[in-house]
Design an enzyme around this catalytic site. Sequence first.
Site, PDB file in Angstrom:
ATOM      1  N   ASP A  99       0.873  -1.164   0.000  1.00 16.21           N
ATOM      2  CA  ASP A  99       0.000   0.000   0.000  1.00 16.21           C
ATOM      3  C   ASP A  99       0.911   1.214   0.000  1.00 16.21           C
ATOM      4  O   ASP A  99       1.759   1.329   0.883  1.00 16.21           O
ATOM      5  CB  ASP A  99      -0.786  -0.041   1.324  1.00 16.21           C
ATOM      6  N   ASP A 101       0.486   5.250   0.083  1.00 14.47           N
ATOM      7  CA  ASP A 101      -0.476   6.354   0.157  1.00 14.47           C
ATOM      8  C   ASP A 101       0.241   7.694   0.123  1.00 14.47           C
ATOM      9  O   ASP A 101       1.249   7.876   0.823  1.00 14.47           O
ATOM     10  CB  ASP A 101      -1.266   6.286   1.481  1.00 14.47           C
ATOM     11  N   GLY A 181     -32.565  25.717   6.356  1.00 17.41           N
ATOM     12  CA  GLY A 181     -32.170  25.284   7.696  1.00 17.41           C
ATOM     13  C   GLY A 181     -33.339  24.732   8.487  1.00 17.41           C
ATOM     14  O   GLY A 181     -34.366  24.374   7.901  1.00 17.41           O
ATOM     15  N   HIS A 184     -34.638  18.700   8.973  1.00 12.97           N
ATOM     16  CA  HIS A 184     -35.299  17.498   9.481  1.00 12.97           C
ATOM     17  C   HIS A 184     -35.012  16.352   8.516  1.00 12.97           C
ATOM     18  O   HIS A 184     -34.274  16.532   7.532  1.00 12.97           O
ATOM     19  CB  HIS A 184     -36.794  17.749   9.650  1.00 12.97           C
ATOM     20  N   GLY A 186     -36.611  15.122   6.184  1.00 16.15           N
ATOM     21  CA  GLY A 186     -36.926  15.408   4.780  1.00 16.15           C
ATOM     22  C   GLY A 186     -35.702  15.982   4.070  1.00 16.15           C
ATOM     23  O   GLY A 186     -35.317  15.534   2.984  1.00 16.15           O
ATOM     24  N   GLN A 211     -37.951  35.668  -0.333  1.00 16.20           N
ATOM     25  CA  GLN A 211     -39.098  34.815  -0.599  1.00 16.20           C
ATOM     26  C   GLN A 211     -40.179  34.900   0.482  1.00 16.20           C
ATOM     27  O   GLN A 211     -41.140  34.151   0.454  1.00 16.20           O
ATOM     28  CB  GLN A 211     -38.663  33.360  -0.844  1.00 16.20           C
ATOM     29  N   GLN A 298     -40.087  17.022  -3.485  1.00 18.93           N
ATOM     30  CA  GLN A 298     -41.386  17.003  -4.155  1.00 18.93           C
ATOM     31  C   GLN A 298     -42.467  17.596  -3.248  1.00 18.93           C
ATOM     32  O   GLN A 298     -43.517  18.002  -3.713  1.00 18.93           O
ATOM     33  CB  GLN A 298     -41.737  15.553  -4.476  1.00 18.93           C
ATOM     34  N   GLN A 303     -42.667  24.628  -6.399  1.00 22.92           N
ATOM     35  CA  GLN A 303     -41.297  25.161  -6.425  1.00 22.92           C
ATOM     36  C   GLN A 303     -40.463  24.394  -7.450  1.00 22.92           C
ATOM     37  O   GLN A 303     -39.709  24.981  -8.223  1.00 22.92           O
ATOM     38  CB  GLN A 303     -40.698  25.027  -5.028  1.00 22.92           C
ATOM     39  N   VAL A 326     -40.821  13.089   2.510  1.00 28.16           N
ATOM     40  CA  VAL A 326     -40.638  12.268   3.718  1.00 28.16           C
ATOM     41  C   VAL A 326     -41.715  12.681   4.721  1.00 28.16           C
ATOM     42  O   VAL A 326     -41.964  13.868   4.920  1.00 28.16           O
ATOM     43  CB  VAL A 326     -39.228  12.477   4.306  1.00 28.16           C
ATOM     44  N   MET A 334     -43.141  16.084   6.554  1.00 26.86           N
ATOM     45  CA  MET A 334     -42.208  16.806   7.433  1.00 26.86           C
ATOM     46  C   MET A 334     -41.998  18.211   6.899  1.00 26.86           C
ATOM     47  O   MET A 334     -41.900  18.417   5.685  1.00 26.86           O
ATOM     48  CB  MET A 334     -40.877  16.083   7.487  1.00 26.86           C
TER      49      MET A 334
HETATM   50  P1  AMP Z   1     -36.775  24.390   3.004  1.00 28.77           P
HETATM   51  O1  AMP Z   1     -35.674  24.360   3.999  1.00 28.77           O
HETATM   52  O2  AMP Z   1     -38.129  24.262   3.603  1.00 28.77           O
HETATM   53  O3  AMP Z   1     -36.639  25.508   2.008  1.00 28.77           O
HETATM   54  O4  AMP Z   1     -36.601  23.050   2.151  1.00 28.77           O
HETATM   55  C1  AMP Z   1     -35.398  22.775   1.475  1.00 28.77           C
HETATM   56  C2  AMP Z   1     -35.613  21.626   0.566  1.00 28.77           C
HETATM   57  O5  AMP Z   1     -36.022  20.477   1.300  1.00 28.77           O
HETATM   58  C3  AMP Z   1     -36.693  21.885  -0.487  1.00 28.77           C
HETATM   59  O6  AMP Z   1     -36.279  21.367  -1.729  1.00 28.77           O
HETATM   60  C4  AMP Z   1     -37.860  21.150   0.081  1.00 28.77           C
HETATM   61  O7  AMP Z   1     -38.794  20.753  -0.908  1.00 28.77           O
HETATM   62  C5  AMP Z   1     -37.197  19.946   0.723  1.00 28.77           C
HETATM   63  N1  AMP Z   1     -38.071  19.370   1.734  1.00 28.77           N
HETATM   64  C6  AMP Z   1     -38.707  20.000   2.743  1.00 28.77           C
HETATM   65  N2  AMP Z   1     -39.493  19.138   3.432  1.00 28.77           N
HETATM   66  C7  AMP Z   1     -39.358  17.939   2.848  1.00 28.77           C
HETATM   67  C8  AMP Z   1     -39.914  16.635   3.076  1.00 28.77           C
HETATM   68  N3  AMP Z   1     -40.769  16.397   4.062  1.00 28.77           N
HETATM   69  N4  AMP Z   1     -39.526  15.623   2.271  1.00 28.77           N
HETATM   70  C9  AMP Z   1     -38.645  15.837   1.254  1.00 28.77           C
HETATM   71  N5  AMP Z   1     -38.094  17.031   0.984  1.00 28.77           N
HETATM   72  C10 AMP Z   1     -38.436  18.077   1.761  1.00 28.77           C
END
Ligand code: AMP
Length: 442
Positions: A99, A101, A181, A184, A186, A211, A298, A303, A326, A334
């Site tokens: 090896d 590195d 921020g 979670h 999601g 926004q 989604q 958006q 999610v 979420m």
């Molecule tokens: P935000 O922080 O709310 O602007 O979300 C940032 C990204 O996370 C966006 O593309 C949202 O669509 C995505 N997002 C928020 N909640 C969920 C969820 N429950 N499942 C999947 N994606 C999410």
Amino acid sequence: MREVVAFLGLGANIGDRERAIRTAVERLGVTPGIRVLRVSSLRETELVGDGPPQGMFLNGACSIATSLPASALLSVCKALELAAGRTLPAPRNHPRALDVDLLLFGEEHIDTKELTVPHPRLFERAFVLEPLRELGVSEQALSDLRPMPAPRLVTTTREFQAICSTWIEGGCLTGLVPTMGALHAGHGSLFECARKECDRVAATIFVNPKQFGPKEDLAAYPRDLPGDLRLCAKSGVDVVFAPSPAEMYAPGFASNIDVGAEGETMEGATRPGHFRGVSTVVARLFAIARPHRAYFGQKDAQQVAVLRRLVRDLGFPLRLVECPTVREADGLAMSSRNVYLDAKDRAAAPVIHRALRAAQQAFAGGLRDRDALVQVATAVLAGEPRATIDYLELRSEGDLLPLPIGPVAGGRMLAAVRFSGGRTVRLLDNMSVVASFENSGS
Ligand code: AMP
């Protein structure tokens, strides 16, 4: 010619280990562009990390002066491994005849698809650190070279742009996940999706004033940078860009993106200027980071539709990836805003998911009329007195265009529902009415 002092790690755990290492050092010594300076003592160590049962390693390091660029030195290392009988590409943590590195290359930080220097695991491994100290690398030099723990947090555009450029120039496929921020699971799913597909992942955390409308919750929007960094670390995010508004929009910033009809109905009608703000910040992030792929949820389907148009219209050379929604165990999508729901509204909120599923089930049962499908979901929501519908629409899948009155071949139902038990919280959700029930999360 300018020479750089570099350090190479040497290890072996099959065959005549010492001979393999000594031969490699001799070969290095006769390679054009390389002078061997010093060789450390060799030490026996056990395998670090998971791997099949195997013999002890013999490990050491050497310092060299080289006029070769780092990429060429890496090729020399690989050639030495091949010459020692190692088959490449070698599975990680399997026995190896040799090896070699590239641990340190001057004081350079290199971050390309093929090569990360200082070696990413150098600082955790005594069998590498000890020989380096023996070869005269000081504690100060080691501490200066130690990379920031992942994810690296950057707050200036200049720094973020420089990191992304290094990745791109190093041949890395880069993924960008823009967020506001209060992260979670999601968001975590977007990071994980990006992690699977890309060599480097950047998350951005920016509560974008553009926004939010004048009466909206900008100041009160939840913020938790330490928690966000923990989730990013767990999800394998490499860099987090968390700029201030002044850093994102320099004084005099005046170019805003007008998104047209796609951004004027549903969310756009309730929140005038919302998608203008979203598109402007996302375009700015695309310009700074130049990602190959960008990941969006989604959950915010409109958006995604607006941003797909933005990418098409302005010709950003990237792939927009849409990730499934999610949900909590009870079906509630979420959202960072869920924390605002009081206990009773939280208990009531899964009604949105039930309403969308009812429409989905009605479609599966043969109902095709657009307004009748909307009525099915409306009736479920009407059964929950805490919920007030802002809008509930069945639109075409993908571009979310209005569907004509009468029978439909499917589509996506989108809802915005308000709960006002404590403070007023507007929740969004959507679902494909043709999806199978097993996939009803999306
Ligand atoms: P935000 O922080 O709310 O602007 O979300 C940032 C990204 O996370 C966006 O593309 C949202 O669509 C995505 N997002 C928020 N909640 C969920 C969820 N429950 N499942 C999947 N994606 C999410």
